[in-house]
Design an enzyme around this catalytic site. Structure first.
Site, PDB file in Angstrom:
ATOM      1  N   LYS A 564       8.711 -12.270   6.686  1.00 25.24           N
ATOM      2  CA  LYS A 564       8.111 -10.886   6.010  1.00 25.24           C
ATOM      3  C   LYS A 564       9.255  -9.817   5.977  1.00 25.24           C
ATOM      4  O   LYS A 564       9.026  -8.955   5.507  1.00 25.24           O
ATOM      5  CB  LYS A 564       6.897 -10.450   7.032  1.00 25.24           C
ATOM      6  CG  LYS A 564       5.744 -11.669   6.849  1.00 25.24           C
ATOM      7  CD  LYS A 564       4.475 -11.030   7.523  1.00 25.24           C
ATOM      8  CE  LYS A 564       3.523 -12.103   7.488  1.00 25.24           C
ATOM      9  NZ  LYS A 564       2.400 -12.225   6.109  1.00 25.24           N
ATOM     10  N   LYS A 670      -4.720  -4.164  -0.633  1.00 28.09           N
ATOM     11  CA  LYS A 670      -5.248  -3.002   0.009  1.00 28.09           C
ATOM     12  C   LYS A 670      -4.701  -1.620  -0.068  1.00 28.09           C
ATOM     13  O   LYS A 670      -5.363  -0.537  -0.272  1.00 28.09           O
ATOM     14  CB  LYS A 670      -5.637  -3.303   1.557  1.00 28.09           C
ATOM     15  CG  LYS A 670      -6.515  -4.589   1.728  1.00 28.09           C
ATOM     16  CD  LYS A 670      -6.297  -4.995   3.222  1.00 28.09           C
ATOM     17  CE  LYS A 670      -6.997  -6.507   3.467  1.00 28.09           C
ATOM     18  NZ  LYS A 670      -6.604  -7.272   4.523  1.00 28.09           N
TER      19      LYS A 670
HETATM   20  C1  NBG Z   1      -1.556 -16.495   4.985  1.00 29.57           C
HETATM   21  C2  NBG Z   1      -0.482 -16.310   4.119  1.00 29.57           C
HETATM   22  C3  NBG Z   1      -0.677 -14.870   3.240  1.00 29.57           C
HETATM   23  C4  NBG Z   1      -2.184 -15.033   2.519  1.00 29.57           C
HETATM   24  C5  NBG Z   1      -3.099 -15.440   3.581  1.00 29.57           C
HETATM   25  C6  NBG Z   1      -4.460 -15.536   3.060  1.00 29.57           C
HETATM   26  C7  NBG Z   1      -1.758 -18.066   6.871  1.00 29.57           C
HETATM   27  C8  NBG Z   1      -1.270 -19.484   7.433  1.00 29.57           C
HETATM   28  N1  NBG Z   1      -1.481 -17.779   5.650  1.00 29.57           N
HETATM   29  O1  NBG Z   1       0.297 -14.629   2.176  1.00 29.57           O
HETATM   30  O2  NBG Z   1       0.720 -16.038   4.616  1.00 29.57           O
HETATM   31  O3  NBG Z   1      -2.496 -14.024   1.810  1.00 29.57           O
HETATM   32  O4  NBG Z   1      -2.877 -16.663   4.300  1.00 29.57           O
HETATM   33  O5  NBG Z   1      -4.558 -16.437   1.961  1.00 29.57           O
HETATM   34  O6  NBG Z   1      -2.183 -17.152   7.739  1.00 29.57           O
END
Ligand code: NBG
Length: 817
Positions: A564, A670
């Protein structure tokens, strides 16, 4: 009882409904406190409101459940190891359409609604995006009147509370149930026994093999149901969370033999299953307890769903797969597949083929990450010991699958081995999930493409029709309508309120012409200013940091993870600081950089990034030379409630993951619906945001997923080359280790960038990032232009409502008309 909607103009005294509500509230407060109302505390007031809400909700719930019993439409059950629901009181009040009466009553009684709300513990039963998505999906399903329920674990301790001590993250247990939780209803009469360990014996009877699970260790799963209210409709779906306890509080035989300690040990072993939420969001730990957890809510949930279905269908499971969808949220509930097979065969008497023909159409699977470290594999020995019958079934699913593949694709031996569920001593959960589901989807277009073309390309070749894509969404009701009331009011004045109707958020597009309306821009500027001041006041109250409300609020809030790239953000801040120190009279646009997010307790590197951010913040915030020009704030213990204060105040939304790594992201949505402009890479749903708003209304930068892929495939990226060519980078990277910020150096970060190849391309994207930051600042100076872009973002945010996602799932995954 629900009151009729009231007009804003009515005063308290001439409205009998308000008076009636006030009387009920006062009585309730006295009931919960046992003291006269005048002596009540916000805690009592909170409990009283919660009880009033639950009385109304449970009445509707019973009525709705009666309807569901007779309903023939398809219902969905989300099986997920996390549901990050956040505080509920305010949402319930909103859903019931009680805002007016509650607010008027509290004002009339001179009580503080915010203080009352903050008495609610924020249930942190999830790590981040994955669990929060489930909460948004439940909210949207109910709002749309669609029967979708949740099934998960009632963790005794939620995600740890994060404190920052000497710049570092310190974890404290989150005892969210300490004061009780008013929004759940325990259903001990619906408890289910879940069986672990033991042996499987097979016997032949009338030419048929029967499997008997013996000497197992039973654990009792007790359901706690939380009502999921629809938005001003009659729907109340359920979130069922399971809590583990020993089958008998004392294991009497053991106890009678004098083994008191052993008896107690059994009890605490059973309870440990629902004790803690594993605090890592993209990691896989392979701990036995986690496997126990995974089987626990799967076995308990399926059992009740089957029982209920039979109850409604004269004891038959006929038609089950047309009417019920079991949705597997990431691989953690993938045991739904063998467990459903087991229930059908061992308990309901179906043959293998019949059971399989019911299983695949019932199951659907969403993948949420392509990070290899998150792909679950369990040692066969562990699976076999803990869940002997389940393992047998997995083995048989695999045997039949591989036979079929070898028969159909005899020339593809290598591939056929590669896609096996069982290989190299491990059970591959994603393979199990794909083989046993009729639908597999990613959570944004790019992510789904990567699944098809890389991660699961072998499966895609075999089952092209099973693969689909549904871009994530978030509930605007929490993150926009409720969190940002001033914005809601302004939009209503401009275009009315049809966009607030569930499923209609795309009507926000009517706001587009208002980008050209100077008065509306000014109004929006005012709204943003109010929200910025509210966040600044909150930071001042809680952290004693003074923030310049005229500065750009540049915000990155999400879990701390290398991919990230919070690191890229803070390195840029360090660069800006160096610039200011070298040229004190540079005319820069003042900026405040906000960070928030938790790191997994065992993730050393991420914790070092937190330490770096806080160390840099302390130095910069105490340097009088940059006062009002540059501030860095790390907000501790990011959670849903804090998110609701943060998003409305944001101007720049940092979405800067290494391209190809963030499956979708939902924070980006958001921020956008609250008018922030995205500064991001072409990753996850950022790409779809860019397509929606157009390239002039978003700040994109950096390597594309394809470029990252090529670098990795060809091993051609050299971070040292980048470093050697860029004096700005040299200065900031040296500051990690030369004591400029801290005598205790940031060696691990330094090494990762220069010695270990910079796996997340931080240095590769540094220059582009600095440039786009500069561009954003210069656009900000023309407020008219900025506000236009902001309005365009809000106007296009409708497609990122979870209402839209649910409709897409209905069409593409659950095949509901
Ligand atoms: C997360 C992803 C995000 C995504 C969310 C909901 C996990 C394993 N994955 O990019 O990293 O928005 O899931 O789909 O937490």
């Amino acid at each position: 009882m629900q009151n009729k909607p009231l007009k804003h103009t009515e005063s308290f005294t001439d409205n009998p409904n308000y008076k009636d509500f006030e009387d009920k509230f006062i009585t309730k407060v006295e009931e919960v406190s046992g003291d006269p109302f005048s002596e009540s505390t916000p805690r009592h007031q909170y409990e009283a409101l919660a009880e009033l809400v639950m009385e109304a909700a449970t009445k509707k719930w019973a009525e709705h459940n009666a309807k569901l019993n007779k309903m023939e439409d398809r219902q969905v059950y989300f099986f997920s190891i996390e549901f990050l629901i956040g505080r509920l009181l305010k949402n319930y009040i909103n859903d019931l359409d009680w805002n007016d009466q509650v607010e008027k009553t509290l004002t009339h009684l001179n009580l503080d609604y915010t203080a009352i709300q903050s008495c609610e513990n924020d249930p942190a039963l999830g790590n981040g995006g994955l669990g929060r998505l489930m909460a948004c999906f439940l909210n949207s399903s109910a709002a749309l009147g669609f029967p979708a329920h949740g099934n998960g674990i009632r963790y005794k301790y939620g995600l740890f509370e994060q404190k920052i001590v000497n710049h570092e993250q310190v974890e404290v247990a989150d005892v969210w149930l300490r004061d009780g939780y008013p929004f759940e209803v325990a259903k001990p009469e619906k408890a289910v026994v879940v069986k672990y360990y033991g042996h499987v014996r097979s016997i032949e009877e009338n030419g048929k093999l029967h499997f008997i699970h013996e000497d197992y260790e039973p654990v009792l799963a007790v359901p706690y149901d939380i009502p999921v209210l629809g938005y001003r409709n009659d729907v109340v779906n359920s979130l069922r969370l399971w809590s583990a306890s020993p089958v008998e509080d004392f294991d009497l035989t053991t106890f009678n033999q004098g083994h008191f300690i052993k008896a107690m040990q059994r009890k605490s072993e059973a309870e440990s299953i629902s004790q803690i939420l594993y605090p890592s969001d993209h990691g896989f730990e392979g701990k036995l307890l986690r496997l126990k957890q995974e089987y626990f809510f799967v076995a308990a949930g399926l059992k009740r769903i089957i029982r209920r279905y039979k109850h409604q269908h004269q004891g038959s499971l006929e038609g089950f797969s047309n009417k019920m969808c079991i949705h597997i949220n990431d691989t953690h509930p993938a045991l739904c597949i063998p467990e459903f097979m087991r229930l059908l065969m061992d308990e309901e008497g179906y043959e293998w083929e019949e059971a399989w023909a019911m299983t695949v159409p019932t199951m659907s699977f969403t993948n949420h990450t392509v990070l290899p470290e998150a792909l679950e594999t369990w040692p066969i020995t562990m699976m076999e010991t803990l869940l002997p019958r389940i393992y047998q079934i997995i083995d048989e699913i695999n045997r039949r699958f591989i036979n079929e593949m070898n028969w159909e694709y005899p020339e593809e031996q290598a591939r056929n081995y590669h896609i096996s569920i069982l290989k190299e001593g491990n059970v591959h959960m994603a393979h199990l999930a794909i083989i046993g589901s009729h639908s597999i989807n990613g959570v944004a277009e790019l992510h789904s493409k990567i699944l098809r073309e890389e991660t699961f390309k072998d499966f895609y070749a075999i089952y092209p029709d099973r693969f689909t894509s549904v871009t994530n969404g978030v509930t605007q009701r929490r993150f926009q309508l409720s969190a940002n009331r001033p914005l809601k009011t302004s939009i209503e004045k401009a275009i009315g309120n049809t966009w607030e109707t569930p499923g209609q958020m795309e009507n926000l597009k009517a706001l587009l012409p208002f980008a050209e309306d100077a008065a509306f821009r000014q109004e929006l500027q005012h709204v943003k200013r109010l929200n910025k001041e509210a966040l600044a006041a909150y930071i001042h109250d809680t952290q004693k940091i003074l923030i310049n409300p005229d500065s750009i609020f540049d915000i990155q809030v999400k879990r701390i993870h290398e991919y990230k790239r919070q690191l890229l953000n803070i390195l840029h801040v360090m660069f800006v600081y160096n610039q200011l120190r070298a040229h004190p009279h540079t005319d820069i646009v003042p900026k405040t950089y906000f960070f928030a997010g938790k790191a997994a307790p065992s993730y050393y590197y991420a914790k070092e990034v937190i330490r770096l951010i806080n160390t840099v913040a302390e130095k910069i915030n105490n340097d009088p030379a940059v006062k009002d020009l540059l501030k860095v704030v790390f907000i501790p213990n990011f959670n849903v409630s804090k998110a609701e204060i943060i998003y409305p105040a944001a101007e720049l939304s940092e979405q800067i993951s290494t391209a190809g790594k963030e499956a979708s992201g939902t924070g980006n949505m958001k921020f956008m619906m609250n008018g922030a402009l995205t500064l991001g890479t072409l990753d996850g749903a950022n790409i779809e945001i860019a397509e929606a708003v157009g390239k002039d209304n978003i700040f994109t930068f950096g390597l594309t997923a394809e470029q990252v892929f090529q670098y990795n495939a060809n091993h051609t990226y050299r971070s040292l080359d980048v470093f050697e060519k860029d004096p700005r980078l040299q200065e900031v990277i040296n500051q990690l280790v030369n004591g400029f910020y801290d005598a205790n150096s940031f060696q691990a970060i330094y090494d990762s960038l220069l010695l270990h190849g910079d796996a997340y391309f931080v240095l590769a994207d540094f220059d582009a990032y600095c440039n786009i930051q500069a561009t954003a600042s210069s656009v900000y100076q023309n407020q008219d232009d900025w506000l236009k872009k902001s309005i365009i973002n809000i106007a296009h945010s409708g497609m990122f409502s979870a209402d839209r996602s649910i409709v897409d799932y209905q069409k593409r995954v659950w095949k509901i008309k």
